[in-house]
Scaffold this active site. Structure first.
Site, short mmCIF file in Angstrom:
data_model
loop_
_atom_site.label_atom_id
_atom_site.label_comp_id
_atom_site.label_asym_id
_atom_site.label_seq_id
_atom_site.Cartn_x
_atom_site.Cartn_y
_atom_site.Cartn_z
CB THR A 185 -0.72 0.03 1.17
OG1 THR A 185 0.17 0.10 2.41
CG2 THR A 185 -1.74 -1.32 1.34
CD GLU A 330 -4.78 -2.60 2.20
OE1 GLU A 330 -5.33 -1.91 0.96
OE2 GLU A 330 -4.40 -1.86 3.06
CE LYS A 438 -14.28 10.05 14.01
NZ LYS A 438 -13.44 8.96 14.37
CD1 TRP A 443 -17.84 11.13 12.97
CD2 TRP A 443 -18.09 9.66 11.53
NE1 TRP A 443 -17.60 10.14 13.56
CE2 TRP A 443 -17.42 9.27 12.65
CE3 TRP A 443 -18.15 8.76 10.39
CZ2 TRP A 443 -17.11 7.86 12.73
CZ3 TRP A 443 -17.90 7.56 10.40
CH2 TRP A 443 -17.29 6.87 11.57
P1 ADP Z 1 -3.19 3.74 -3.61
O1 ADP Z 1 -3.14 4.93 -2.59
O2 ADP Z 1 -1.90 3.14 -4.10
O3 ADP Z 1 -4.13 4.13 -4.80
P2 ADP Z 1 -5.11 1.84 -3.08
O4 ADP Z 1 -5.49 1.60 -4.67
O5 ADP Z 1 -5.27 0.57 -2.35
O6 ADP Z 1 -3.95 2.46 -2.80
O7 ADP Z 1 -6.24 2.98 -2.48
C1 ADP Z 1 -7.38 2.66 -2.13
C2 ADP Z 1 -8.22 3.78 -1.58
O8 ADP Z 1 -8.36 4.69 -2.67
C3 ADP Z 1 -9.71 3.44 -0.99
O9 ADP Z 1 -9.48 2.72 0.23
C4 ADP Z 1 -10.34 4.69 -1.23
O10 ADP Z 1 -10.22 5.54 0.14
C5 ADP Z 1 -9.83 5.24 -2.31
N1 ADP Z 1 -10.66 4.99 -3.59
C6 ADP Z 1 -10.47 3.83 -4.43
N2 ADP Z 1 -11.50 3.83 -5.27
C7 ADP Z 1 -12.35 5.13 -5.09
C8 ADP Z 1 -13.58 5.59 -5.74
N3 ADP Z 1 -14.17 4.90 -6.96
N4 ADP Z 1 -14.03 6.57 -4.85
C9 ADP Z 1 -13.63 7.29 -3.85
N5 ADP Z 1 -12.46 6.57 -3.42
C10 ADP Z 1 -11.73 5.62 -3.79
#
Ligand code: ADP
Length: 545
Positions: A185, A330, A438, A443
């Protein structure tokens, strides 16, 4: 009593075997890092993957070893993935856009024995090599003619290296729960964390991804994965496409609007997948050049929330469907996709767009719930929002070399996102849990305030963070990057937001900045903003004292 069916482990190399046997002439066309377009097919990809496996075996790479790739989407990277998995090792994709120190940390933490890299990243690795004592060999994904003079340890050109062996090799056999690949990540909070996919999770994830209400991929598709294989398991497309026999068009290093446009039309691409920024660049290019998309029928957009204007333009101007998707490293990474269920078939215009702005519903194989801070399940009513938690056969249960328990009592993983889920199962992200503000026990969604603020004509980019407040705990601060030669005032911005949000969501103050910091994957780096504004005193704070 057990069933009496065959024991047929779900192994990733079975996918490329299937593709070669049943869709062997389906093409894999790449824009090579060297420049020219390269064409191959699944039968040849499999043959080279067998050479990779045989060659790795000869180099002593064994079950469970990690082989890193720092590479764009090309046929060589695809062959490498299957070859690495076929010998029982793990492909470990590394995002070359990370800070060099993070790359070093990740490569050492994963203890990669071999690094396969494109020509583009040889200079970077030459600078880092001293800090990578465990790496025994660097394989440069190129041919002999383009091989640079380099001091990288045991460096060899990929084409020459696999050319030393034939494809007479039997894939290694092992349990389907054996590790197949890993991806870290991005580590916006603390050190990056390693997610380890298994053969079984990869195969199941790809079967899930291909289903009609997910990406609906078939042998009739030509798929352009713009999303790099190093970003969140490449959204699974390196497995999904061969599994169904879809042709693949690999963009190599060129992801700009003009280059993607050229591939989409020259190769009659029917389906593509990328983050919103890529689509923004493509749409800008097409607007400036009167572009058309006669072959493309759908795009999958995820990674961050998809702006309404993108969906609208694709749909209304170019006749292309948008599938908004949400997921994370994940989750292999698909979690939800926004396709239209019969409940919503009648929707048109703005109501349909409202639905398409949601992140969508889960396919079979992903289960989700929303909870409050005490893990109490919240209702699916479309307005209550809470922590989004998921479980399934392609969701991580723990991180590499980190013994912490990360699942709740029911086996759910906390995604770190905050969302609503409506009665028909459509999930909509409202924030990241660490970014939500918060205020007085309630929220406030920072994302919603940001989306609203960027709609103001003088605003280029907006971020909202929580600032400590003596009465409410936290209150929102609006941080604005103005458009060139513009100086929006606090009154203008707050006036613009008035009536569009609950009055208690209204930011307590606004600041103008020249730039908002971003992560390597293009997300706003809220941690850096929180550090920068940690001593900021809101005007309402002094008034409350
Ligand atoms: P990176 O930071 O490398 O892009 P990830 O792809 O694992 O890592 O990131 C996942 C996160 O990206 C999700 O937990 C969410 O916060 C955000 N995310 C992914 N797709 C969307 C979406 N369609 N809309 C809003 N947030 C998104």
């Amino acid at each position: 009593m057990f069933g009496l069916m065959q024991d047929w482990p779900l192994l990733c190399h079975r996918v490329i075997d299937h593709a070669a046997a049943n869709h062997g002439t389906r093409q894999v066309i790449s824009r090579s890092v060297e420049g020219p377009i390269h064409t191959t097919d699944y039968a040849a990809v499999r043959a080279n993957a067998l050479r990779v496996a045989k060659r790795l075996d000869r180099d002593g790479v064994k079950l469970g070893d990690r082989v890193a790739t720092l590479a764009w989407n090309t046929w060589r990277h695809l062959e490498a993935w299957y070859g690495i998995m076929g010998v029982g090792a793990l492909y470990h994709t590394v995002n070359p856009r990370l800070f060099p120190d993070q790359i070093v940390w990740i490569l050492n933490h994963a203890e990669d024995r071999v690094i396969m890299t494109d020509l583009s990243f040889v200079p970077l690795l030459e600078k880092l090599a001293d800090k990578l004592p465990k790496v025994e060999r660097y394989i440069i994904l190129t041919d002999k003619a383009h091989m640079p003079a380099t001091a990288l340890r045991n460096a060899v050109a990929y084409d020459e290296w696999i050319g030393e062996v034939d494809d007479d090799f039997a894939w290694k056999q092992f349990d389907e729960n054996t590790a197949a690949g890993m991806c870290y990540t991005s580590g916006t909070t603390g050190d990056p964390k390693g997610v380890v996919y298994s053969h079984r999770s990869n195969v199941l994830h790809s079967m899930i991804a291909a289903t009609p209400d997910a990406m609906n991929t078939s042998s009739r598709d030509v798929v352009l994965p713009v999303v790099p294989m190093f970003h969140a398991n490449g959204w699974g497309l390196a497995l999904t496409c061969p599994m169904v026999g879809a042709s693949m068009i690999m963009p190599g290093p060129k992801l700009d609007g003009a280059s993607i446009y050229e591939l989409l039309n020259d190769y009659r691409v029917t389906c593509s997948a990328a983050v919103p920024t890529v689509w923004m660049m493509l749409l800008q290019h097409m607007e400036a050049n009167a572009g058309k998309l006669p072959y493309l029928n759908r795009v999958v957009i995820g990674g961050s929330s998809c702006p309404r204007a993108i969906t609208q333009k694709f749909q209304d101007v170019y006749g292309v469907d948008v599938i908004h998707a949400w997921g994370m490293t994940e989750m292999s990474p698909l979690g939800t996709l926004c396709t239209i269920k019969p409940d919503h078939a009648e929707l048109t215009g703005d109501a349909k767009l409202d639905l398409l702005m949601k992140q969508g519903h889960t396919p079979f194989g992903v289960e989700m719930k929303i909870t409050d801070d005490d893990n109490k399940t919240l209702p699916w009513d479309g307005t209550t929002f809470g922590r989004l938690k998921v479980r399934g056969p392609a969701v991580t249960k723990t991180y590499f070399k980190v013994p912490d328990q990360i699942l709740d009592d029911e086996g759910y993983f906390d995604t770190g996102d905050v969302s609503t889920i409506d009665r028909t199962g459509y999930m909509q992200i409202t924030d990241r849990s660490k970014d939500v503000i918060k205020s007085g026990g309630e929220w406030i969604s920072s994302i919603e305030l940001e989306n609203l603020a960027v709609g103001h004509p003088k605003v280029m980019e907006a971020a909202v963070i929580g600032i400590t407040h003596p009465k409410w705990g936290e209150r929102p601060l609006l941080i604005i990057v103005p458009k060139k030669d513009q100086t929006p005032t606090k009154d203008e911005l707050l006036g613009f937001m008035q009536g569009k949000i609950a009055s208690w969501w209204m930011p307590d103050d606004m600041v103008l900045v020249e730039e908002i910091p971003h992560t390597a994957t293009g997300k706003i780096q809220k941690t850096a903003l929180r550090t920068r504004f940690k001593d900021y005193v809101l005007p309402t704070a002094t008034a409350a004292e």
